[in-house]
Scaffold this motif. Structure first.
Motif, PDB file in Angstrom:
ATOM      1  N   ASP A 190      10.009  26.277  49.983  1.00  0.00           N
ATOM      2  CA  ASP A 190      11.114  25.790  50.940  1.00  0.00           C
ATOM      3  C   ASP A 190      10.763  25.965  52.411  1.00  0.00           C
ATOM      4  O   ASP A 190      11.418  25.544  52.975  1.00  0.00           O
ATOM      5  CB  ASP A 190      12.289  26.785  50.754  1.00  0.00           C
ATOM      6  N   VAL A 191       9.648  27.010  52.828  1.00  0.00           N
ATOM      7  CA  VAL A 191       9.377  27.081  54.148  1.00  0.00           C
ATOM      8  C   VAL A 191       8.105  26.819  54.462  1.00  0.00           C
ATOM      9  O   VAL A 191       6.903  27.160  53.768  1.00  0.00           O
ATOM     10  CB  VAL A 191       9.678  28.495  54.691  1.00  0.00           C
ATOM     11  N   GLY A 192       7.596  25.914  55.420  1.00  0.00           N
ATOM     12  CA  GLY A 192       6.281  25.677  55.898  1.00  0.00           C
ATOM     13  C   GLY A 192       5.998  26.397  57.020  1.00  0.00           C
ATOM     14  O   GLY A 192       6.480  27.691  57.315  1.00  0.00           O
ATOM     15  N   GLY A 193       4.810  26.115  57.460  1.00  0.00           N
ATOM     16  CA  GLY A 193       3.977  27.238  58.455  1.00  0.00           C
ATOM     17  C   GLY A 193       2.487  26.939  58.591  1.00  0.00           C
ATOM     18  O   GLY A 193       1.778  27.172  59.641  1.00  0.00           O
ATOM     19  N   LEU A 194       1.821  26.389  57.408  1.00  0.00           N
ATOM     20  CA  LEU A 194       0.548  26.309  57.594  1.00  0.00           C
ATOM     21  C   LEU A 194      -0.069  24.892  58.255  1.00  0.00           C
ATOM     22  O   LEU A 194       0.754  24.055  58.264  1.00  0.00           O
ATOM     23  CB  LEU A 194      -0.054  25.835  56.241  1.00  0.00           C
ATOM     24  N   GLN A 195      -0.812  24.973  59.374  1.00  0.00           N
ATOM     25  CA  GLN A 195      -1.296  23.954  59.998  1.00  0.00           C
ATOM     26  C   GLN A 195      -2.775  23.686  59.944  1.00  0.00           C
ATOM     27  O   GLN A 195      -3.667  24.800  59.793  1.00  0.00           O
ATOM     28  CB  GLN A 195      -1.118  24.262  61.541  1.00  0.00           C
ATOM     29  N   VAL A 196      -3.390  22.722  59.842  1.00  0.00           N
ATOM     30  CA  VAL A 196      -4.753  22.147  59.989  1.00  0.00           C
ATOM     31  C   VAL A 196      -5.192  21.505  61.180  1.00  0.00           C
ATOM     32  O   VAL A 196      -4.297  21.021  61.802  1.00  0.00           O
ATOM     33  CB  VAL A 196      -5.076  21.386  58.582  1.00  0.00           C
ATOM     34  N   LEU A 197      -6.259  21.884  61.711  1.00  0.00           N
ATOM     35  CA  LEU A 197      -6.880  21.117  62.918  1.00  0.00           C
ATOM     36  C   LEU A 197      -7.437  20.047  62.487  1.00  0.00           C
ATOM     37  O   LEU A 197      -8.462  19.857  61.725  1.00  0.00           O
ATOM     38  CB  LEU A 197      -7.682  22.383  63.687  1.00  0.00           C
ATOM     39  N   ASP A 199      -8.792  16.484  64.461  1.00  0.00           N
ATOM     40  CA  ASP A 199      -9.120  15.479  65.496  1.00  0.00           C
ATOM     41  C   ASP A 199      -8.493  16.266  66.787  1.00  0.00           C
ATOM     42  O   ASP A 199      -8.038  15.748  67.895  1.00  0.00           O
ATOM     43  CB  ASP A 199      -8.560  14.172  65.588  1.00  0.00           C
ATOM     44  N   GLY A 200      -8.712  17.728  66.931  1.00  0.00           N
ATOM     45  CA  GLY A 200      -8.335  18.352  68.012  1.00  0.00           C
ATOM     46  C   GLY A 200      -6.773  18.753  68.174  1.00  0.00           C
ATOM     47  O   GLY A 200      -6.444  19.336  69.048  1.00  0.00           O
ATOM     48  N   HIS A 201      -5.897  18.399  67.366  1.00  0.00           N
ATOM     49  CA  HIS A 201      -4.759  18.649  67.218  1.00  0.00           C
ATOM     50  C   HIS A 201      -4.157  19.499  66.037  1.00  0.00           C
ATOM     51  O   HIS A 201      -4.808  19.569  64.945  1.00  0.00           O
ATOM     52  CB  HIS A 201      -3.689  17.361  67.064  1.00  0.00           C
ATOM     53  N   TRP A 202      -3.189  20.397  66.169  1.00  0.00           N
ATOM     54  CA  TRP A 202      -2.823  21.059  64.894  1.00  0.00           C
ATOM     55  C   TRP A 202      -1.669  20.275  64.251  1.00  0.00           C
ATOM     56  O   TRP A 202      -0.640  19.816  64.725  1.00  0.00           O
ATOM     57  CB  TRP A 202      -2.207  22.483  65.290  1.00  0.00           C
ATOM     58  N   VAL A 203      -1.733  20.068  63.018  1.00  0.00           N
ATOM     59  CA  VAL A 203      -1.116  19.177  62.175  1.00  0.00           C
ATOM     60  C   VAL A 203      -0.530  20.157  60.907  1.00  0.00           C
ATOM     61  O   VAL A 203      -1.123  20.713  60.308  1.00  0.00           O
ATOM     62  CB  VAL A 203      -1.794  18.053  61.472  1.00  0.00           C
ATOM     63  N   ASP A 204       1.023  19.906  61.006  1.00  0.00           N
ATOM     64  CA  ASP A 204       1.634  20.748  59.934  1.00  0.00           C
ATOM     65  C   ASP A 204       1.320  20.288  58.543  1.00  0.00           C
ATOM     66  O   ASP A 204       1.392  18.944  58.307  1.00  0.00           O
ATOM     67  CB  ASP A 204       3.410  20.398  60.365  1.00  0.00           C
ATOM     68  N   VAL A 205       1.094  20.998  57.904  1.00  0.00           N
ATOM     69  CA  VAL A 205       1.061  20.764  56.136  1.00  0.00           C
ATOM     70  C   VAL A 205       2.425  21.043  55.836  1.00  0.00           C
ATOM     71  O   VAL A 205       3.151  21.932  55.936  1.00  0.00           O
ATOM     72  CB  VAL A 205       0.027  21.817  55.622  1.00  0.00           C
ATOM     73  N   PRO A 206       3.127  19.794  55.343  1.00  0.00           N
ATOM     74  CA  PRO A 206       4.250  20.083  54.803  1.00  0.00           C
ATOM     75  C   PRO A 206       4.788  20.800  53.624  1.00  0.00           C
ATOM     76  O   PRO A 206       3.654  21.402  52.780  1.00  0.00           O
ATOM     77  CB  PRO A 206       4.651  18.316  54.396  1.00  0.00           C
ATOM     78  N   VAL A 207       5.886  21.240  53.385  1.00  0.00           N
ATOM     79  CA  VAL A 207       6.361  21.845  52.271  1.00  0.00           C
ATOM     80  C   VAL A 207       6.193  21.224  50.963  1.00  0.00           C
ATOM     81  O   VAL A 207       6.386  19.950  51.079  1.00  0.00           O
ATOM     82  CB  VAL A 207       8.083  22.121  52.418  1.00  0.00           C
ATOM     83  N   TRP A 232     -10.577  23.952  60.065  1.00  0.00           N
ATOM     84  CA  TRP A 232     -10.085  25.286  60.848  1.00  0.00           C
ATOM     85  C   TRP A 232      -8.240  24.996  60.102  1.00  0.00           C
ATOM     86  O   TRP A 232      -7.704  23.856  60.403  1.00  0.00           O
ATOM     87  CB  TRP A 232     -10.166  25.086  62.196  1.00  0.00           C
ATOM     88  N   HIS A 233      -7.918  26.280  59.834  1.00  0.00           N
ATOM     89  CA  HIS A 233      -6.519  26.255  59.695  1.00  0.00           C
ATOM     90  C   HIS A 233      -5.581  27.529  60.349  1.00  0.00           C
ATOM     91  O   HIS A 233      -6.504  28.467  60.487  1.00  0.00           O
ATOM     92  CB  HIS A 233      -6.146  25.977  58.257  1.00  0.00           C
ATOM     93  N   ARG A 234      -4.465  27.573  60.347  1.00  0.00           N
ATOM     94  CA  ARG A 234      -3.829  28.737  60.635  1.00  0.00           C
ATOM     95  C   ARG A 234      -2.274  28.698  60.286  1.00  0.00           C
ATOM     96  O   ARG A 234      -2.045  27.592  59.503  1.00  0.00           O
ATOM     97  CB  ARG A 234      -3.688  28.716  62.142  1.00  0.00           C
ATOM     98  N   VAL A 235      -1.713  29.602  60.369  1.00  0.00           N
ATOM     99  CA  VAL A 235      -0.206  29.762  59.962  1.00  0.00           C
ATOM    100  C   VAL A 235       0.381  30.067  61.230  1.00  0.00           C
ATOM    101  O   VAL A 235       0.199  31.075  61.954  1.00  0.00           O
ATOM    102  CB  VAL A 235       0.035  30.752  58.728  1.00  0.00           C
ATOM    103  N   VAL A 236       1.833  29.599  61.343  1.00  0.00           N
ATOM    104  CA  VAL A 236       2.729  29.981  62.297  1.00  0.00           C
ATOM    105  C   VAL A 236       3.964  30.368  61.796  1.00  0.00           C
ATOM    106  O   VAL A 236       4.076  30.104  60.557  1.00  0.00           O
ATOM    107  CB  VAL A 236       3.058  28.684  63.240  1.00  0.00           C
ATOM    108  N   THR A 237       4.726  31.115  62.548  1.00  0.00           N
ATOM    109  CA  THR A 237       5.947  31.987  61.859  1.00  0.00           C
ATOM    110  C   THR A 237       7.422  31.186  62.056  1.00  0.00           C
ATOM    111  O   THR A 237       7.180  30.161  62.984  1.00  0.00           O
ATOM    112  CB  THR A 237       5.940  33.305  62.456  1.00  0.00           C
TER     113      THR A 237
END
Length: 320
Positions: A190-197, A199-207, A232-237
């Motif tokens: 139900d909740v997203g937050g993972l992002q992948v880098l 081409d130099g931009h952080w892109v949301d991985v959808p739910v 590279w990937h990260r998680v936003v809150t």
């Protein structure tokens, strides 16, 4: 709460364009006529280093049960969760336990039969993915499995991200690459937050609902001689929503020495990494993570990063 420097904040590198994370149907990939799906897999790995996997065969109800058990554990009182603490006697730290990568204790709280069943099922998915990746480099299907060892390890990491009052100032999980061969992610439905880098931009991985995400790790980058690369990937809150996830990391046998295989080394693609002990990579991972580096760079395992970039461009041009 300590905020990040402005240039490192999640909002600073937001991607305005909506890019689509590639999707691969595992059930089609396994069929004799799965050429089109194999092409999708190749494109996903070369351009993203990850992909959404559908057709994995695990029932929705079973995956819901896994996530529900994860959420229930993190909702337990702190004193109950600390019975599974990774700190012994108030001082000695261990890898296993509440507060670190995975939960593993004699005072078990989660339904371990449920986790065992999930491990068996997702292990099959992992084998199918590794076999498909081997075919992409024109090798027999057990090529990568034999390289990392038939008894290679899996680690489960249950993660809980509470709501954050200032999500634009901090990361839920800082930018990093995985040191696994591959990582399989069962994410909050139900909740997203993972992002992948990308081409130099952080892109949301959808739910993803009940689909899984497969992420290439640095172990695979080494044994594929950089044909497949760890993203590279990260998680936003979120300001008002909690989020849970279950990541399963597959790593080679600790005492195995890995390096670029002869079959993937030739005049146009020389070895990109030195041979190294898997345990050395594992020991160096958290030090590399702490300073925001890839493990292969932190431990000086990469041979020539500049040549790696040239080969990548050559590969893309050839495939186009």
């Amino acid at each position: 709460m300590t905020s990040l420097r402005e240039e490192n904040r999640p909002a600073a590198g937001a991607q305005p364009a909506k890019l689509t994370i590639p999707i691969v149907d595992l059930s089609l990939l396994a069929k004799p006529n799965g050429v089109e799906e194999a092409a999708k897999l190749r494109s996903a790995l070369q351009s993203w280093g990850l992909f959404v996997v559908t057709g994995h065969g695990m029932p929705k109800e079973f995956l819901d049960e896994i996530l529900d058990a994860t959420r229930k554990f993190f909702h337990l009182p702190l004193e109950v969760k600390q019975k599974c603490s990774n700190v012994i006697g108030g001082a000695m730290f261990q890898n296993e336990g509440y507060g670190t990568d995975r939960i593993d204790s004699d005072e078990q709280i989660l339904d371990w039969e449920l986790l065992h069943e999930y491990t068996v099922k997702i292990g099959k998915v992992t084998m199918d993915v590794l076999k498909a990746m081997a075919k992409l480099v024109d090798q027999k299907e057990d090529f990568f499995i034999e390289m990392v060892g038939e008894r290679f390890k899996s680690y489960a990491r249950f993660t809980y991200y509470p709501p954050c009052p200032r999500p634009e100032l901090v990361n839920g999980l800082k930018p990093h690459t995985d040191n696994s061969v591959i990582t399989l992610l069962l994410m909050d439905k139900d909740v997203g937050g993972l992002q992948v880098l990308k081409d130099g931009h952080w892109v949301d991985v959808p739910v993803l609902g009940h689909d899984l995400l497969v992420v290439v790790g640095e172990g695979m980058e080494i044994v594929s001689n950089a044909v497949f690369k760890a993203p590279w990937h990260r998680v936003v809150t979120s300001v008002d929503k909690e989020r849970v996830s279950l990541a399963t990391f597959y790593q080679p046998e600790p005492q195995r020495i890995i390096g670029p295989p002869g079959a993937l080394v030739h005049e146009k693609r020389p070895p990109m990494f030195k041979k190294c002990l898997v345990q050395t990579l594992a020991d160096g991972y958290w030090d590399a993570f702490a300073v925001g580096e890839r493990t292969v760079d932190f431990l000086n395992v990469r041979i020539d990063a500049e040549a790696d970039g040239k080969l990548e461009l050559e590969s893309v041009a050839t495939n186009n």
